[in-house]
Design an enzyme around this catalytic site. Sequence first.
Site, mmCIF file in Angstrom:
data_model
loop_
_atom_site.group_PDB
_atom_site.id
_atom_site.type_symbol
_atom_site.label_atom_id
_atom_site.label_comp_id
_atom_site.label_asym_id
_atom_site.label_seq_id
_atom_site.Cartn_x
_atom_site.Cartn_y
_atom_site.Cartn_z
ATOM 1 N N ASP A 31 1.112 -1.165 -0.005
ATOM 2 C CA ASP A 31 -0.177 0.009 -0.125
ATOM 3 C C ASP A 31 0.629 1.508 -0.087
ATOM 4 O OD1 ASP A 31 -2.809 -0.900 0.363
ATOM 5 O OD2 ASP A 31 -2.118 -1.917 2.264
ATOM 6 N N ASP A 171 -10.120 -5.684 -1.421
ATOM 7 C CA ASP A 171 -9.154 -5.211 -0.363
ATOM 8 C C ASP A 171 -9.600 -4.199 0.795
ATOM 9 O OD1 ASP A 171 -6.576 -4.360 0.775
ATOM 10 O OD2 ASP A 171 -6.475 -2.700 -0.750
HETATM 11 C C1 DX5 Z 1 -6.473 0.194 3.045
HETATM 12 C C2 DX5 Z 1 -5.365 -0.581 2.566
HETATM 13 C C3 DX5 Z 1 -5.736 -2.006 2.586
HETATM 14 C C4 DX5 Z 1 -5.685 -2.596 3.785
HETATM 15 C C5 DX5 Z 1 -5.655 -3.891 4.147
HETATM 16 O O1 DX5 Z 1 -6.219 1.680 2.798
HETATM 17 O O2 DX5 Z 1 -5.683 -0.288 0.954
HETATM 18 O O3 DX5 Z 1 -4.778 -2.850 1.770
HETATM 19 O O4 DX5 Z 1 -4.110 -2.325 4.374
HETATM 20 O O5 DX5 Z 1 -5.575 -4.360 5.358
HETATM 21 P P1 DX5 Z 1 -6.753 -4.905 6.526
HETATM 22 O O6 DX5 Z 1 -6.911 -6.244 6.102
HETATM 23 O O7 DX5 Z 1 -6.352 -4.838 7.724
HETATM 24 O O8 DX5 Z 1 -8.081 -3.919 6.232
HETATM 25 ZN ZN ZN Z 2 -4.497 -1.982 -0.432
#
Ligand code: DX5
Ligand code: ZN
Length: 209
Positions: A31, A171
Amino acid sequence: MKISASFLKSENIPRDLRKLNDTDVDFIHVDILDGKFVPKLKTMPFRQMKHIYEFTSKRLDVHLMVENPKKYISKYATLNTAYITIHEEIEEVEEALSLIHSYAIGAGLSIKLETPVERVIPYLKDLDLILIMGVAPGRGGQEFEKEAISKVKELRKVLKKYHSKVLISVDGGVTDVVAKKLKEADILVSGSFITEEEDFQKQIDLLRK
Ligand code: DX5
Ligand code: ZN
């Protein structure tokens, strides 16, 4: 069903990437935040991040939550990158997608919760992956918004109608309970559900069940 592990919420990234290397996870989800696409939220610069990837031999699934993706694309193209995903809500989407393809990397387009599925249709021929957000972009550990389930189902119908082989990725907030409702997806991105438990492989197995 493929699993892409996000380390956005991880407190010890080298340790967690090494641990993920010993699992059968398919991708490492990276990310990137520029402080603009999501105001004030910014991830580490590439010159620091690039060393972190030395801890993994898994392919990267890069999620650019940035307003101007070009410089990030050329940097991440130098790593072991399978996909680079940009957001539909930015300007110059087509230029960014063709830049990704110029590096022979899979091109992804992500839509936020409030962005309708039909907005991806004009880009279908230029895509390898569509990423449906289950939370507002920005932070790991948020709760999955149920409206994303119907968006995934709607997208599956759209892809059938256009005879498209584009992959569906989801996601944000993905847990084992959520995963059971996302059988139409090809890739599930999951962060805190994996990295906040001791046994990563056990969590990944629960997501695949
Ligand atoms: C949110 C991100 C995701 C997130 C996923 O902005 O794009 O990729 O980090 O993490 P979890 O599974 O903890 O929501
Ligand atoms: Zn993400």
